[in-house]
Design an enzyme around this catalytic site. Structure first.
Site, PDB file in Angstrom:
ATOM      1  N   ASN A  43      34.547  46.515  68.607  1.00  0.00           N
ATOM      2  CA  ASN A  43      34.112  45.526  67.725  1.00  0.00           C
ATOM      3  C   ASN A  43      33.315  44.465  68.370  1.00  0.00           C
ATOM      4  OD1 ASN A  43      35.611  47.193  66.093  1.00  0.00           O
ATOM      5  ND2 ASN A  43      37.221  45.776  65.470  1.00  0.00           N
ATOM      6  N   ASP A  44      33.944  43.776  69.334  1.00  0.00           N
ATOM      7  CA  ASP A  44      33.577  42.659  70.315  1.00  0.00           C
ATOM      8  C   ASP A  44      32.242  43.304  71.015  1.00  0.00           C
ATOM      9  OD1 ASP A  44      34.063  40.281  69.275  1.00  0.00           O
ATOM     10  OD2 ASP A  44      36.103  40.194  70.450  1.00  0.00           O
TER      11      ASP A  44
ATOM     12  N   CYS B 162      40.385  50.648  71.632  1.00  0.00           N
ATOM     13  CA  CYS B 162      41.197  50.036  70.707  1.00  0.00           C
ATOM     14  C   CYS B 162      40.332  49.553  69.615  1.00  0.00           C
ATOM     15  CB  CYS B 162      42.332  49.276  71.542  1.00  0.00           C
ATOM     16  SG  CYS B 162      41.422  47.826  72.106  1.00  0.00           S
TER      17      CYS B 162
ATOM     18  N   HIS C 189      37.548  44.502  56.040  1.00  0.00           N
ATOM     19  CA  HIS C 189      38.923  44.916  55.346  1.00  0.00           C
ATOM     20  C   HIS C 189      38.643  46.234  54.624  1.00  0.00           C
ATOM     21  CE1 HIS C 189      42.266  42.636  56.493  1.00  0.00           C
ATOM     22  NE2 HIS C 189      41.536  41.693  56.399  1.00  0.00           N
TER      23      HIS C 189
ATOM     24  N   GLU D 244      35.011  44.037  76.446  1.00  0.00           N
ATOM     25  CA  GLU D 244      34.323  43.522  75.465  1.00  0.00           C
ATOM     26  C   GLU D 244      33.145  42.898  75.497  1.00  0.00           C
ATOM     27  OE1 GLU D 244      38.086  41.575  72.956  1.00  0.00           O
ATOM     28  OE2 GLU D 244      38.307  41.416  75.211  1.00  0.00           O
TER      29      GLU D 244
ATOM     30  N   ARG E 260      48.478  42.744  69.525  1.00  0.00           N
ATOM     31  CA  ARG E 260      47.891  41.509  69.411  1.00  0.00           C
ATOM     32  C   ARG E 260      48.882  40.498  69.393  1.00  0.00           C
ATOM     33  NH1 ARG E 260      45.127  44.795  64.852  1.00  0.00           N
ATOM     34  NH2 ARG E 260      43.305  45.238  65.747  1.00  0.00           N
TER      35      ARG E 260
ATOM     36  N   ARG F  55      29.336  40.341  63.519  1.00  0.00           N
ATOM     37  CA  ARG F  55      29.864  41.419  62.812  1.00  0.00           C
ATOM     38  C   ARG F  55      30.375  40.787  61.462  1.00  0.00           C
ATOM     39  NH1 ARG F  55      34.914  41.655  66.858  1.00  0.00           N
ATOM     40  NH2 ARG F  55      36.743  40.955  65.452  1.00  0.00           N
TER      41      ARG F  55
ATOM     42  N   ARG G  56      48.169  42.877  74.717  1.00  0.00           N
ATOM     43  CA  ARG G  56      47.043  42.142  75.128  1.00  0.00           C
ATOM     44  C   ARG G  56      47.806  40.856  75.219  1.00  0.00           C
ATOM     45  NH1 ARG G  56      42.237  41.971  71.067  1.00  0.00           N
ATOM     46  NH2 ARG G  56      43.533  40.699  70.002  1.00  0.00           N
TER      47      ARG G  56
END
Length: 545
Positions: A429-430, A477, A185, A406, A281, A440, A317
């Site tokens: 990210n993944d 994304c 965050h 991913e 999401r 992560r 998604r």
């Protein structure tokens, strides 16, 4: 000056006096035993409600991502499972209410940490809510960001979402934390506010004599000084080139889209003039559900998110849930390694009827809203899985179907994926987490999850070439798309759409508009040739300067 290194997660350089964020409260004692457990337990729900009310009040004064973060934290404070478990501990063991909240939150946080993935990222939120409720019970000020009297550099172990949500960018020059990573965050909100930030700075808190700091969000350097330094604010990103229609300076079309999870996110996306949504999401519509919502309920929830984007692109998604995001109505059992378990599309192989009902609801919501809706599946690993999903989506009436990239396997067979679906979207990210075998959420491994890592960029280049060869679109994304400089590199690697946190849209759109496609391609080649993330970023910055 003492120079420390971390991971730069929000660009820019700033300097000024240090203000330290208070550490969590000391652990509440388990003794003496309370004499009236029932009365002591009864103190917990009002304390939790008071915390929630305070967070909702703060949320009312802000908009966009900050509002969503504060409301989400408030909802967690009101979660009856946390309060009821704490009350149970008081009644069973006669422990004081603050201790019971500590232990109940610890159980809750451990269950999230064990599952990994998105829910593991919420552990920091649980700790934040825990500390706020304990402070309320003790009648003391909760830990967090103090009131700032002058422009300052915030230094902390980590920052809770509610700490960062309503920071004043005119008073916060920069952020430096000892923990955290590129998808924390702290990173996301620092980027959205245009505040330079460096995370995972080892040894940062040990330097208690430092009164000033210079933070370089580009290189990841943090310089600490025991003497005052000249206050310097970072230059804000130039967003004057953002017209609401994405593309390079020589006319190559690049869609600039927003990531959303609920209707509350759409206002921020519309305000930022995002061209549409690159990642909706849908699991956020399920998180509070004990039972699977029926088709009509899902359809209404999706339509509420889609309606502001009538006539515009929206990529939905399908449910990204399972072992790492457990939902009450999905019984996937216990797994020794949830991050590598039955999650995303893999859940649908055992429960295809759940997917079919969701696809029916999405198709209905698309018609209700007038949005140009596509769907994509999470955690696709093979062309056979992508084809299976595409057939079911098209049968449900959704014409445009894609797959998330991913896992490394999907990147390596991207061309074969694009032969059975209409587009792919890269979840950086993944993908980074799996490429480097690096959780992560661990600050110690944050450098491996830096999206500037050349190994990750080389995989993205492979996917971009597959898109060019098949004439199909490749999107990003993940959080990598929110970095204006890296966005130019991604365009040079063949990416045709970028989707990000809404507040990053103007800066990224302007950055892409300020460079030609050949310049982006040259920058991409420079990044691919680098040996490490810092070198890649520095070389690209030098190329554009």
């Amino acid at each position: 000056m003492l120079r420390l290194s971390g991971v730069g997660v929000s660009n820019g350089r700033a300097a000024g006096p240090v203000v330290r964020v208070a550490e969590p409260l000391p652990e509440p004692p388990a003794s003496p035993a309370v004499t009236d457990p029932e009365a002591e337990a009864a103190r917990i729900p009002p304390a939790a409600q008071a915390v929630a009310d305070g967070l909702f009040a703060r949320a009312a004064s802000v908009e966009g991502d900050a509002k969503a973060v504060l409301e989400t934290t408030a909802a967690m404070a009101m979660d009856p499972s946390l309060s009821s478990r704490a009350e149970q501990l008081v009644n069973q063991r006669a422990v004081p209410a603050p201790r019971a909240v500590l232990e109940a939150a610890g159980e809750f946080a451990e269950s999230l940490r064990a599952t990994g993935g998105y829910l593991a990222e919420r552990v920091r939120d649980v700790h934040d809510v825990r500390d706020r409720i304990i402070a309320e019970l003790l009648g003391v000020r909760p830990p967090g960001v103090p009131a700032l009297q002058e422009p300052s550099v915030l230094v902390a172990r980590d920052l809770a979402p509610a700490d960062t949500a309503d920071l004043d960018p005119d008073l916060v020059l920069a952020l430096a934390t000892e923990e955290g990573g590129p998808t924390s965050h702290t990173a996301i909100l620092a980027r959205s506010l245009g505040i330079p930030a460096v995370v995972a700075v080892r040894g940062l808190l040990a330097e208690t004599a430092a009164i000033a700091a210079e933070v370089d969000g580009d290189s990841g350097a943090v310089e600490l000084s025991e003497e005052r330094v000249e206050v310097r604010a970072a230059e804000r990103a130039d967003t004057t080139d953002w017209t609401g229609s994405g593309g390079t300076s020589d006319g190559t079309r690049v869609k600039i889209l927003a990531n959303v999870g609920a209707a509350a996110d759409t206002a921020a996306a519309v305000s930022a003039r995002a061209e549409g949504v690159g990642l909706f999401r849908t699991e956020f519509c399920y998180l509070a559900a004990e039972d699977e919502p029926d088709v009509a309920t899902q359809r209404a929830a999706y339509a509420e998110v889609l309606e502001p984007f009538a006539g515009k692109t929206v990529v939905v998604r399908t449910l990204d849930a399972g072992a790492d995001k457990p939902l009450g109505f999905l019984d996937t059992g216990n797994e020794p390694n949830p991050a590598l378990g039955v999650r995303g599309l893999r859940v649908a192989f055992d429960l295809p009827e759940v997917l079919d009902r969701q696809l029916t609801a999405i198709a209905g919501a698309a018609g209700d809203s007038g949005a140009d809706v596509s769907v994509m599946a999470p955690m696709v690993a093979t062309p056979e899985e992508a084809a299976w999903f595409a057939e079911r989506a098209r049968t449900a009436g959704i014409a445009r179907v894609g797959a998330m990239v991913e896992v490394p396997a999907a990147a390596l067979i991207a061309r074969e994926l694009l032969e059975v679906v209409d587009f792919v979207s890269i979840g950086t990210n993944d993908l980074a987490q799996y490429v480097f075998a690096a959780d992560r959420q661990l600050g110690a491994l944050a450098g491996l999850n830096d999206p500037w890592q050349p190994a990750l960029l080389r995989l993205i280049a492979m996917i971009g070439r597959a898109g060019s060869e098949t004439g199909k679109s490749v999107g990003v994304c993940g959080e990598a798309a929110a970095d204006p400089l890296l966005a130019r590199v991604l365009v040079g690697l063949g990416v045709s759409s970028l989707s990000m946190v809404a507040t990053a849209v103007p800066a990224v759109g302007s950055a892409v508009a300020g460079a030609s496609l050949p310049a982006c391609e040259r920058a991409a080649e420079t990044a691919l040739a680098a040996s490490d993330a810092a070198g890649a970023k520095a070389a690209v910055r030098a190329a554009f300067e």
